[in-house]
Design an enzyme around this catalytic site. Sequence first.
Site, PDB file in Angstrom:
ATOM      1  N   ASP A   1       0.886  -1.161   0.000  1.00  0.00           N
ATOM      2  CA  ASP A   1       0.000   0.000   0.000  1.00  0.00           C
ATOM      3  C   ASP A   1       0.925   1.212   0.000  1.00  0.00           C
ATOM      4  OD1 ASP A   1      -2.042  -1.818   0.366  1.00  0.00           O
ATOM      5  OD2 ASP A   1      -2.902  -0.803   2.110  1.00  0.00           O
TER       6      ASP A   1
ATOM      7  N   HIS B   1       4.420  -7.624  -0.037  1.00  0.00           N
ATOM      8  CA  HIS B   1       3.997  -8.847  -0.702  1.00  0.00           C
ATOM      9  C   HIS B   1       4.743  -8.984  -2.037  1.00  0.00           C
ATOM     10  CE1 HIS B   1       0.246  -9.460   1.863  1.00  0.00           C
ATOM     11  NE2 HIS B   1       0.729  -8.276   2.245  1.00  0.00           N
TER      12      HIS B   1
ATOM     13  N   SER C   1       8.428   3.959   4.836  1.00  0.00           N
ATOM     14  CA  SER C   1       9.627   3.606   4.093  1.00  0.00           C
ATOM     15  C   SER C   1       9.344   3.631   2.601  1.00  0.00           C
ATOM     16  CB  SER C   1      10.139   2.241   4.523  1.00  0.00           C
ATOM     17  OG  SER C   1      11.496   2.119   4.185  1.00  0.00           O
TER      18      SER C   1
END
Length: 267
Positions: free
Chosen positions: A86, A142, A226
């Site tokens: 995301d 992911h 990050s």
Amino acid sequence: MIQSIYRLFIELTNGKITSGLIRKFARSKASRMFIPSFSKAYQINQDEMEQKLEEFPTLHDFFTRRLKEGARMPDIDPDSIISPVDAVIEDIGIIEPGHIITVKGKDYSIREMLGKDEKIEKYTDGCYMIFYLSPSHYHRIHSPVTGRVIDQWTLGSKSYPVNKHGLKYGKNTLSKNYRTITEVEHKTGLLSIVKVGAMFVNSIEVIHEGDQLVKGTEMAYFSFGSTVVLLFEKNSIQPLTSLKTPFDIKVGEKIGYLTRKKEDLKG
């Protein structure tokens, strides 16, 4: 002048002791009292969280929260590439001759980012994508493709901010910050997944087991905000033309397609 002041402030506050104290506090029980205000300030969607707000023992646990099953579903097209996080896609472009990518008007060296000279030629003229995660984002990473991990290594020590100001005024943040690189071989080429640590917090936890990655499965997580940089080998992918930066995206959403190898096209 702005750049000099910005860098001086970060150098003074981003030492080993300061970073250690912040990390220690985020993992302490005392940090728990800040979770509700943090959630409210960053408008966290509590409905999709696996745990309730009051169940998180520390701020660190809240940063690294998991989502309910089905909250993020990977695109089912076998030839699609998906977003690993995301995030906001801050930039998409071509890796220039000389192994350079240009982000927010600054040049970054792929040679420095990867730290291995034998790797860089594979990515010249390939595609790069930069995903910025703010503190409000879901922080688990992911796999964007199905493939085999052929190498993994860690570089850097300090971490500077990786938001738009950090990219503009920082000191080669993407190629100097603490970072963990996972190189993956997929069916049309190579992909380096560069996980870049953020200011103060260098925690990048790799959690995948073995050398096989399946598109959409968890492979790592960040503490705090990050950045993830994806570096694709030349002619291995085709990014979606609809991605106009900055672009808000979630895990599992399509970002491009794998392209068929020349030998496959002849068959």
